[in-house]
Design a protein around this motif. Structure first.
Motif, PDB file in Angstrom:
ATOM      1  N   THR A  57      -4.109   6.491 -12.683  1.00  0.00           N
ATOM      2  CA  THR A  57      -4.404   5.405 -11.754  1.00  0.00           C
ATOM      3  C   THR A  57      -4.532   4.075 -12.483  1.00  0.00           C
ATOM      4  OG1 THR A  57      -6.773   5.817 -11.900  1.00  0.00           O
ATOM      5  CG2 THR A  57      -5.573   6.932 -10.153  1.00  0.00           C
TER       6      THR A  57
ATOM      7  N   CYS B 294      -1.784   0.599 -12.698  1.00  0.00           N
ATOM      8  CA  CYS B 294      -2.178  -0.797 -12.503  1.00  0.00           C
ATOM      9  C   CYS B 294      -1.825  -1.646 -13.721  1.00  0.00           C
ATOM     10  CB  CYS B 294      -3.674  -0.890 -12.214  1.00  0.00           C
ATOM     11  SG  CYS B 294      -4.159  -0.230 -10.607  1.00  0.00           S
TER      12      CYS B 294
ATOM     13  N   ASN C  76      -8.517  -0.347  -7.795  1.00  0.00           N
ATOM     14  CA  ASN C  76      -8.277   1.002  -8.314  1.00  0.00           C
ATOM     15  C   ASN C  76      -9.487   1.848  -7.944  1.00  0.00           C
ATOM     16  OD1 ASN C  76      -7.362   3.231  -9.713  1.00  0.00           O
ATOM     17  ND2 ASN C  76      -8.028   2.473 -11.701  1.00  0.00           N
TER      18      ASN C  76
ATOM     19  N   SER D 208      -4.610   1.464  -6.078  1.00  0.00           N
ATOM     20  CA  SER D 208      -4.435   2.703  -6.829  1.00  0.00           C
ATOM     21  C   SER D 208      -5.645   3.600  -6.609  1.00  0.00           C
ATOM     22  CB  SER D 208      -4.222   2.397  -8.322  1.00  0.00           C
ATOM     23  OG  SER D 208      -3.734   3.529  -9.005  1.00  0.00           O
TER      24      SER D 208
ATOM     25  N   TRP E 180      -0.571  10.914  -8.831  1.00  0.00           N
ATOM     26  CA  TRP E 180      -1.261   9.716  -8.364  1.00  0.00           C
ATOM     27  C   TRP E 180      -0.266   8.652  -7.928  1.00  0.00           C
ATOM     28  CZ3 TRP E 180      -6.395   9.983  -7.615  1.00  0.00           C
ATOM     29  CH2 TRP E 180      -7.081  11.041  -8.245  1.00  0.00           C
TER      30      TRP E 180
ATOM     31  N   ARG F  19       0.457   4.455  -6.757  1.00  0.00           N
ATOM     32  CA  ARG F  19       0.101   3.036  -6.627  1.00  0.00           C
ATOM     33  C   ARG F  19       0.922   2.446  -5.498  1.00  0.00           C
ATOM     34  NH1 ARG F  19       2.642   0.234 -10.981  1.00  0.00           N
ATOM     35  NH2 ARG F  19       4.248  -0.347  -9.481  1.00  0.00           N
TER      36      ARG F  19
END
Length: 298
Positions: free
Chosen positions: A150, A154, A235, A261, A290, A292
């Motif tokens: 995550t 970013c 995030n 995220s 994961w 974004r």
């Protein structure tokens, strides 16, 4: 002095009960790890505002005094909460050491995108980082070191932006790694928001050590000044993102960019639906399990 370590696996829905029982039965400390990454002891996610970030499957590591009897401890835990399968717990004896420093010894320099480097304080920068942007970080200071997908998502997003002269909001800042990266990449200023005072202290300390403390301000959510930013990052968790969609949209100026995220694969559709009324050109990027989501304010 050595300690007795109990390792117990559980589901996210059981975590609070397990941690409460361990603390009530005398645990000296309790740490949480992603069960998928437990062998590598990777860092926990940066906490979201008002949230404790958890994975579906978790390993809790609890330290007890060395003289603790394993069988009696498991019996006491079962008596405290018989709804948990304590029999799956495993024990080992661990030596007395500086756990934070020991973990840092395994923390290597990492590059994100083409120019952003996260390097621990005790490591030399590799030759290939000579022309890059370097953020020096003590990941044991708080939460988030860049090792989790995550955070990596970013950092890669920030690395691809032209941040010169822009103000940046890091909502749920944790260790401040994203705000620091933005400043090192040329942002004019950054604001970090987190509900954990320890995270705010860590963010401030990390900024000072990186020579950008004068460009960063940190706030608890209730003290955050109401303003808009050309670049916003959050995030945190999908549930928190959805709950905060109006707040995050209000913090993003028209035409501004946002990155979201902390979203597990399969959760992106709900997040997209929540943010689509406010943002356009929403893009989904995946790293492991994961997601974004980034886009531009309408």
């Amino acid at each position: 002095m050595p300690f007795l370590e109990l390792s117990i696996a559980c589901k996210a829905s059981e975590e609070a009960r397990v941690e409460t029982a361990l603390n009530e039965l005398g645990a000296l400390s309790v740490s949480l790890l992603d069960a998928a990454d437990a062998e590598n002891e990777k860092a926990i996610l940066e906490p979201g505002v008002g949230e404790t970030p958890l994975w579906n499957d978790i390993v809790l590591l609890a330290l007890f005094d060395a003289g603790t009897h394993e069988g009696l401890l498991l019996h006491a835990l079962d008596a405290y909460d018989s709804g948990i399968d304590w029999s799956s717990g495993t024990f080992r004896t661990v030596g007395d050491q500086d756990w934070e420093r020991a973990w840092l010894d395994q923390f290597e320099p990492m590059r994100f995108g083409s120019r952003t480097w996260i390097i621990p304080w005790h490591r030399d920068a590799p030759p290939e980082a000579a022309n890059g942007v370097i953020i020096r970080l003590d990941p044991g200071l708080a939460f988030g070191s860049g090792t989790h997908p995550t955070t990596a998502l970013c950092l890669q997003w920030l690395d691809g932006l032209d941040l010169r002269g822009k103000d940046v909001l890091d909502f749920g800042c944790g260790s401040g790694i994203l705000a620091l990266a933005a400043l090192k990449l040329g942002a004019a200023s950054a604001v970090g928001v987190d509900n954990d005072p320890q995270a705010l202290i860590a963010t401030h300390d990390n900024a000072e050590r990186n020579g950008v403390g004068h460009l960063l301000q940190v706030y608890l959510p209730e003290a955050e000044p109401l303003r808009q930013y050309p670049v916003v990052l959050a995030n945190i968790l999908a549930s928190a993102l959805i709950a905060l969609h109006d707040t995050l949209a209000a913090r993003t100026q028209t035409g501004g960019l946002i990155a979201l995220s902390g979203i597990l694969k399969g959760q992106e559709h709900e997040v997209l639906a929540a943010f689509a009324p406010h943002f356009e050109a929403l893009t989904v990027t995946q790293h492991d399990d994961w997601i974004r989501i980034d886009g531009r304010k309408r």
